[in-house]
Scaffold this motif. Sequence first.
Motif, mmCIF file in Angstrom:
data_model
loop_
_atom_site.group_PDB
_atom_site.id
_atom_site.type_symbol
_atom_site.label_atom_id
_atom_site.label_comp_id
_atom_site.label_asym_id
_atom_site.label_seq_id
_atom_site.Cartn_x
_atom_site.Cartn_y
_atom_site.Cartn_z
ATOM 1 N N PRO A 24 8.583 71.640 -17.307
ATOM 2 C CA PRO A 24 9.185 70.859 -18.396
ATOM 3 C C PRO A 24 9.322 69.373 -18.076
ATOM 4 O O PRO A 24 9.423 68.561 -18.997
ATOM 5 N N LEU A 25 9.334 69.016 -16.785
ATOM 6 C CA LEU A 25 9.487 67.605 -16.413
ATOM 7 C C LEU A 25 8.267 66.775 -16.796
ATOM 8 O O LEU A 25 8.320 65.535 -16.768
ATOM 9 N N LEU A 26 7.175 67.440 -17.164
ATOM 10 C CA LEU A 26 5.982 66.712 -17.609
ATOM 11 C C LEU A 26 6.145 66.173 -19.026
ATOM 12 O O LEU A 26 5.315 65.394 -19.487
ATOM 13 N N TRP A 27 7.200 66.605 -19.710
ATOM 14 C CA TRP A 27 7.447 66.100 -21.066
ATOM 15 C C TRP A 27 8.035 64.688 -20.956
ATOM 16 O O TRP A 27 9.244 64.497 -20.813
ATOM 17 N N LYS A 28 7.166 63.698 -21.003
ATOM 18 C CA LYS A 28 7.566 62.286 -20.929
ATOM 19 C C LYS A 28 6.802 61.502 -21.985
ATOM 20 O O LYS A 28 5.892 60.717 -21.676
ATOM 21 N N PRO A 29 7.129 61.700 -23.265
ATOM 22 C CA PRO A 29 6.396 61.019 -24.324
ATOM 23 C C PRO A 29 6.625 59.511 -24.323
ATOM 24 O O PRO A 29 7.731 59.045 -24.022
ATOM 25 N N GLN A 30 5.573 58.784 -24.649
ATOM 26 C CA GLN A 30 5.669 57.330 -24.763
ATOM 27 C C GLN A 30 5.971 56.902 -26.199
ATOM 28 O O GLN A 30 6.422 55.782 -26.425
ATOM 29 N N ILE A 31 5.711 57.790 -27.139
ATOM 30 C CA ILE A 31 5.943 57.491 -28.551
ATOM 31 C C ILE A 31 7.211 58.183 -29.004
ATOM 32 O O ILE A 31 7.406 59.381 -28.752
ATOM 33 N N LEU A 32 8.084 57.447 -29.680
ATOM 34 C CA LEU A 32 9.348 58.002 -30.138
ATOM 35 C C LEU A 32 9.123 59.087 -31.191
ATOM 36 O O LEU A 32 8.198 59.005 -32.004
ATOM 37 N N GLY A 33 9.976 60.091 -31.178
ATOM 38 C CA GLY A 33 9.896 61.159 -32.168
ATOM 39 C C GLY A 33 10.195 60.649 -33.569
ATOM 40 O O GLY A 33 10.934 59.674 -33.752
ATOM 41 N N ASN A 34 9.630 61.334 -34.557
ATOM 42 C CA ASN A 34 9.809 60.895 -35.944
ATOM 43 C C ASN A 34 10.074 62.065 -36.891
ATOM 44 O O ASN A 34 9.788 61.971 -38.087
ATOM 45 N N LEU A 35 10.617 63.163 -36.374
ATOM 46 C CA LEU A 35 10.752 64.350 -37.212
ATOM 47 C C LEU A 35 12.039 64.400 -38.027
ATOM 48 O O LEU A 35 12.237 65.348 -38.786
ATOM 49 N N HIS A 36 12.908 63.419 -37.881
ATOM 50 C CA HIS A 36 14.084 63.394 -38.756
ATOM 51 C C HIS A 36 13.622 63.283 -40.200
ATOM 52 O O HIS A 36 12.676 62.555 -40.522
ATOM 53 N N TRP A 37 14.280 64.007 -41.087
ATOM 54 C CA TRP A 37 13.807 64.085 -42.478
ATOM 55 C C TRP A 37 13.748 62.733 -43.179
ATOM 56 O O TRP A 37 12.987 62.564 -44.143
ATOM 57 N N THR A 38 14.517 61.740 -42.697
ATOM 58 C CA THR A 38 14.473 60.408 -43.329
ATOM 59 C C THR A 38 13.108 59.757 -43.165
ATOM 60 O O THR A 38 12.781 58.820 -43.905
#
Length: 223
Positions: A201-215
């Motif tokens: 799980p430590l490989l999860w290091k995204p460079q792009i911010l998440g955008n799944l909030h419904w807004t």
Amino acid sequence: MFFYPADGYFAPISAKAHLFRSEGKWATVFEATGYHTSSMAAIIQLFYFGNCLKVNPEFPDFGSNLMKIELCSKHQLSELSFEGGTQQYWYISELHQYVRIRGIVVEIDKNLEHYRDNHIMLDFNADSPPKIDRLSMLRLQSIQHPQLFSARMDEIRIRLEPDLPILMTLDDWYHSDDSEIAPSEHESYQLMAQVLSEGDPLLWKPQILGNLHWTNWPDAGNL
């Protein structure tokens, strides 16, 4: 079928990704909670991917990777719209104070400040107070009662081997709004594949911010 936050028939409330892995076996379950405009009900959609999935009990003859969990039925939501023998359809009647989610009765929050504080925009009319619509009510309820709007682990595991360990759960990641871009080209899904491949799980290091909030998906559920 693949998880698609811009679905025109599904107004999003929340999303998660559950990653499972053991030696030689893996599974990913995408969980999408929202209001389905076609069935007019609040549901959870579970999208299954993996190399060790069980037969879908809902569609045993068709091999579908989608399962649905009903949170609040069309009938229950319609009941909330009746006032004085007439139906307001999309709006919650002032006469109704409670809603049943997953069989649990909870109070409908009528405090308009709570909606504003959570960036939930209501319909404003200069000649009348703002009205609380079904989707806004559900979105606030999901913030106040998140456990009622999330799939239980026993529900998620219906199509998984009982001893398959869970590696991690994500509640946000980046998904491109360009339908022409395949999931395999997204940084998020490439990282999920790496996490599953290495079991780390430590490989999860995204460079792009998440955008799944419904807004971030204002057009979803508009069909």
